[in-house]
Every structure is written in structure tokens, then in C-alpha cells.
Motif scaffolding. Sequence first.
Motif, short mmCIF file in Angstrom:
data_model
loop_
_atom_site.label_atom_id
_atom_site.label_comp_id
_atom_site.label_asym_id
_atom_site.label_seq_id
_atom_site.Cartn_x
_atom_site.Cartn_y
_atom_site.Cartn_z
N PHE A 170 0.82 -1.20 0.00
CA PHE A 170 0.00 0.00 0.00
C PHE A 170 0.87 1.26 0.00
CE2 PHE A 170 -2.79 3.05 2.35
CZ PHE A 170 -3.76 3.17 1.37
N LYS A 171 1.94 1.20 0.76
CA LYS A 171 2.83 2.36 0.85
C LYS A 171 3.60 2.57 -0.45
CE LYS A 171 3.76 2.22 5.79
NZ LYS A 171 4.75 1.72 6.79
N LEU A 177 2.81 1.49 -3.55
CA LEU A 177 2.05 1.28 -4.79
C LEU A 177 2.40 2.31 -5.87
CD1 LEU A 177 0.02 -0.86 -5.61
CD2 LEU A 177 -1.81 0.70 -5.02
N GLY A 178 2.83 3.48 -5.44
CA GLY A 178 3.22 4.53 -6.39
C GLY A 178 4.40 4.12 -7.25
N TRP A 197 4.09 -8.29 -9.02
CA TRP A 197 4.79 -7.31 -8.16
C TRP A 197 4.57 -7.66 -6.69
CZ3 TRP A 197 2.50 -3.22 -5.08
CH2 TRP A 197 3.41 -2.27 -4.64
N MET A 257 6.51 -10.68 -5.67
CA MET A 257 7.93 -10.37 -5.47
C MET A 257 8.16 -9.71 -4.11
SD MET A 257 9.94 -9.53 -8.73
CE MET A 257 9.18 -7.97 -9.10
N ASN A 301 10.46 -11.18 -1.05
CA ASN A 301 11.49 -10.34 -0.42
C ASN A 301 11.24 -10.19 1.08
OD1 ASN A 301 12.79 -9.97 -2.82
ND2 ASN A 301 11.82 -8.02 -3.28
N HIS A 304 3.22 8.95 -0.66
CA HIS A 304 3.70 8.44 -1.95
C HIS A 304 2.80 7.38 -2.54
CE1 HIS A 304 5.84 7.00 1.52
NE2 HIS A 304 5.79 5.82 1.00
N ALA A 305 1.79 6.90 -1.76
CA ALA A 305 0.85 5.95 -2.35
C ALA A 305 -0.03 6.66 -3.37
CB ALA A 305 -0.03 5.33 -1.28
N SER A 308 1.98 8.96 -7.38
CA SER A 308 2.69 8.27 -8.46
C SER A 308 2.97 9.19 -9.65
CB SER A 308 1.89 7.07 -8.92
OG SER A 308 0.66 7.51 -9.42
N GLU A 346 16.18 3.11 -6.19
CA GLU A 346 15.08 2.79 -5.27
C GLU A 346 13.97 2.03 -5.98
OE1 GLU A 346 11.98 5.16 -2.47
OE2 GLU A 346 13.85 6.16 -2.93
N VAL A 347 13.61 2.56 -7.18
CA VAL A 347 12.57 1.91 -7.97
C VAL A 347 13.01 0.51 -8.37
CG1 VAL A 347 11.30 2.00 -10.14
CG2 VAL A 347 11.56 4.05 -8.79
N GLY A 348 14.29 0.38 -8.76
CA GLY A 348 14.84 -0.92 -9.17
C GLY A 348 14.78 -1.93 -8.05
N ILE A 349 15.09 -1.49 -6.81
CA ILE A 349 15.07 -2.40 -5.66
C ILE A 349 13.65 -2.87 -5.40
CG2 ILE A 349 15.32 -2.47 -3.14
CD1 ILE A 349 17.81 -0.65 -3.56
N GLN A 350 12.72 -1.93 -5.55
CA GLN A 350 11.33 -2.29 -5.26
C GLN A 350 10.75 -3.24 -6.29
OE1 GLN A 350 9.59 1.51 -5.10
NE2 GLN A 350 10.56 1.99 -3.17
N GLU A 351 11.20 -3.10 -7.53
CA GLU A 351 10.55 -3.86 -8.59
C GLU A 351 11.31 -5.10 -9.02
OE1 GLU A 351 9.00 -1.61 -11.73
OE2 GLU A 351 7.70 -0.49 -10.40
N LYS A 352 12.55 -5.24 -8.57
CA LYS A 352 13.31 -6.43 -8.96
C LYS A 352 13.47 -7.37 -7.78
CE LYS A 352 15.91 -4.30 -12.60
NZ LYS A 352 17.13 -3.62 -12.93
N PRO A 353 13.54 -8.68 -8.05
CA PRO A 353 13.78 -9.61 -6.94
C PRO A 353 15.19 -9.45 -6.41
CG PRO A 353 13.82 -10.76 -9.01
CD PRO A 353 13.42 -9.36 -9.32
N ARG A 354 15.37 -9.64 -5.12
CA ARG A 354 16.71 -9.48 -4.54
C ARG A 354 17.57 -10.69 -4.80
NH1 ARG A 354 14.57 -6.99 1.04
NH2 ARG A 354 13.43 -5.35 0.02
#
Lengths: 208, 212
Positions: free
Chosen positions: A87-88, A90-91, A102, A105, A109, B42-43, B46, B204-212
Motif C-alpha cells: 500500500f505504501k 504502490l506509487g 509485483w 515479489m 522479499n 507516496h501511495a 505516483s 530505489e525503484v529498481g530495488i522495489q521492482e526487482k527480486p533481490r
Amino acid sequence: MYEVEVTGDLLRIVSSNGGGQTAPAPSASAVDSVEARLVEAVRRDGDREAFGQLYNAYARMVHGILLARVPYAEVDDLVQDVFLHAFKKLGALRDPAAFGPWLAMITRNRAMDFHRRTRDTMELTDTFAAAARMTPQAEANEVLALIRELPETYREPLILRFVEGMTGPEIAERTGLAPASVRVNIHRGMKLLRERMTRSGAAKERKR
Amino acid sequence: MNDYLWDKTGEPDEDVKELEELLGSLAYRPRPLELPEPLPRHARMSHSSAWTRIAAIAAALFLMLLAGASLMLIRQRTVTPTQHAVTPQPSPLQMETQQHTAAAPKANENDAIRTPNNLLEIKRPRNGSRSTARQVALSRSRRQPSKRRLNEKPAPSNQETAQNVTPLRGRELTDEERQAKDQLMLALRFASANLRYVQEQVREVGIQEKPR
């Protein structure tokens, strides 16, 4: 009209998941478009209701993925944690239609983070042993332990299939994995599980 | 084909059915989701955050261009005056042409065509038609091949030219140059700060969207 449509679709999805064989599952593109609309609603207006619908649709997947990696006693709290994190963040999701992969994943993690956090305080085997004592069904836990001993590729689809009651196509659609891969993994995993169960049963017989 | 294991169609195998019943007891039990009361900023941000990122990249590129332009301007300012001070040495071609001109009967000064760099001087023929560089070259080739004179001074080498240009480090900067240098340094600092910000955002975006 929009709200009714979205809610109706989602209710259908949820009921097909819960009821199992009765209602036909909606096509992947229909689910994607509904999800994308819900994700957009959350991102645009911070719509809690829309996020609640996403939670209802994906909680079983998140639960199953976590159960393949962390002790049973920790799973419920981690499910909440995963959704809160989603939720935090999602942006940061680029493609709203890819919410399922997503989220899967993020869940994987989070499970890794859990092990990183607990590594210093307790041994993994102790954690699982404690979890086994805490759950009521000892036999179910034994089988779960056998599944957890399988290679990681087979663990997740087998738990989603047997514990969460999802079908193969549903697993593929929600996790974003290729249906063919999921199918192969379920069948190979089942074959391995049968072998291990037979071996484990024989060992028990010998002990008696 | 019976594929109950895959999509729950057809007759199930006994062990599969048993496993479903046994492990079904560990399945997810619905529980209400507890979300924090104030919505995370930030939710909902976007689109604006995406625009911020794009704006940051554009600003960084603009500043880099500005810095490059300033650098080029400073270099031009520092090198040009010294280059003007150097007297151009005549090249062999120029010397030959001058000799050719001197040997020919004297004509009106206005008949001479001068190139912008004063390197080539071509005399007009008497009949008034203009002589092109090509014609001069042709006439030269018809003549006997001339031997290079011993006292002829060779054209300056690149090293000599470089020695004649005053290096930037050795001398004091003028106020204008110093100001330009300060502006350039400031622009570079801005550009690097912007790039760092963009890099962090992308990571930051890469970390959030890619598997570690």
C-alpha cells in the motif's frame, strides 16, 4: 456503474477462488483490467475500499508464498505486513496490470527479510519445530515440512495448490509465471512429494 | 485426459484428494486488513513523482549542456588572443606563389585576389578573366619541378605552435574568466547533485521492482 462493475467482477473472482469448481474463472485479461482499475483508484485517490478488494483477491496467494518460506505461526502477521508495504509503495509500480507479480515479489522479499532478521536470534530448525508444536494438525505439519524440503521451484506451486486450493491456471495468472512452467512444477513436485512421503512412511514403520 | 492436479477437472487421485483435505486446514483464514489512518503520501503521488523524476533528469541534462557550453566559451576566450598574437609563417605553397607573382610582370594591386587568411595570393591574368586556384595549380604543374631552396624556412611544426600559445595554468585569470569559471563550477555541482538524485530514485525503484 463503474464501482458496481468492478465490485461485481471481483466478487466473481473471489467466489470462483473460494468455491473451487463451480464458477468458471474469468479470463486473465479481464482480471488484469479490473486489477489495473483498482490499482489506479488506489494510486489516484488513495481508495481504501479498492485496496481492500485487492487484498481479498490476493491474500491467499501471499499467504501461500509466505507459508512456503516462513513458519506457520509467523505467516498471518507477515501477510498484513506485506499488504501494508504494498500500500505504501504502490506509487512505484510501473504497470498497474502487473500488480500480482509485483506483490508476489514483495512477498518473497519480505520472507527473505524475515529470515535475515531472525538469523541472529534463533536457529531455523527451532523455529519450524516451534511452529509445528503450535499448529493443531501435526500430520498436516509433517507433510508441510516435507514440501518445504523440496526444491524452491516446486515448493510454492504445491503449497498454493494444496494449502490455498488454487488451480494451476490461477497460480500462473496471479504470480505472473508461465502456465507451462507452473504445470510442470506442480507435476514434478507432486512426484517428488509422493516419493518422500513413501520414504517417510516406511521410516516410521521401521521405527515402530 | 484427467488432469485434476492441474485445473481440478476430472476424477481426482486418492492421494491428491487426501493431501487437499489435510493441507487445507492450514489455508489462509480471512482477516481484516489494518491500514494506517493517514494515507501514505507516496501511495497517491505516483504521477507527480514520475513528473518530478522526469523534470530532474531534464534539469540535469540542461545543466550539463550549460556547463559544456560555458567550458567551450572559456577555452575559446583564453586561446584566441594568443593565437592572434602569433604571426603566421608562410607555407611552401605561399612562398612559391609569391615567387611566381614576383617573377611575373607587375600588375595593378587591385588585380590580386586575397584569401581570408592571406595564405594564397593569385594574380589575375591581363585579359581580365579571373584565375582560379585550380588554374594556378595547373600552371605550376606545367613548370619544371622547382628545387626546394636551402635557405627556405620550413613551416612551423605543431610543437612550435603549441609553444607559442600561452598555457592557461601559468597566467592569472581575468575577472571575467574567474566569474565564468565560478559559474561553470556551480553548474557542474548542480548537475552532479541532480544526477545523484536521479540515480538514487532509479535505484530505489529498481530495488522495489526487482527480486533481490
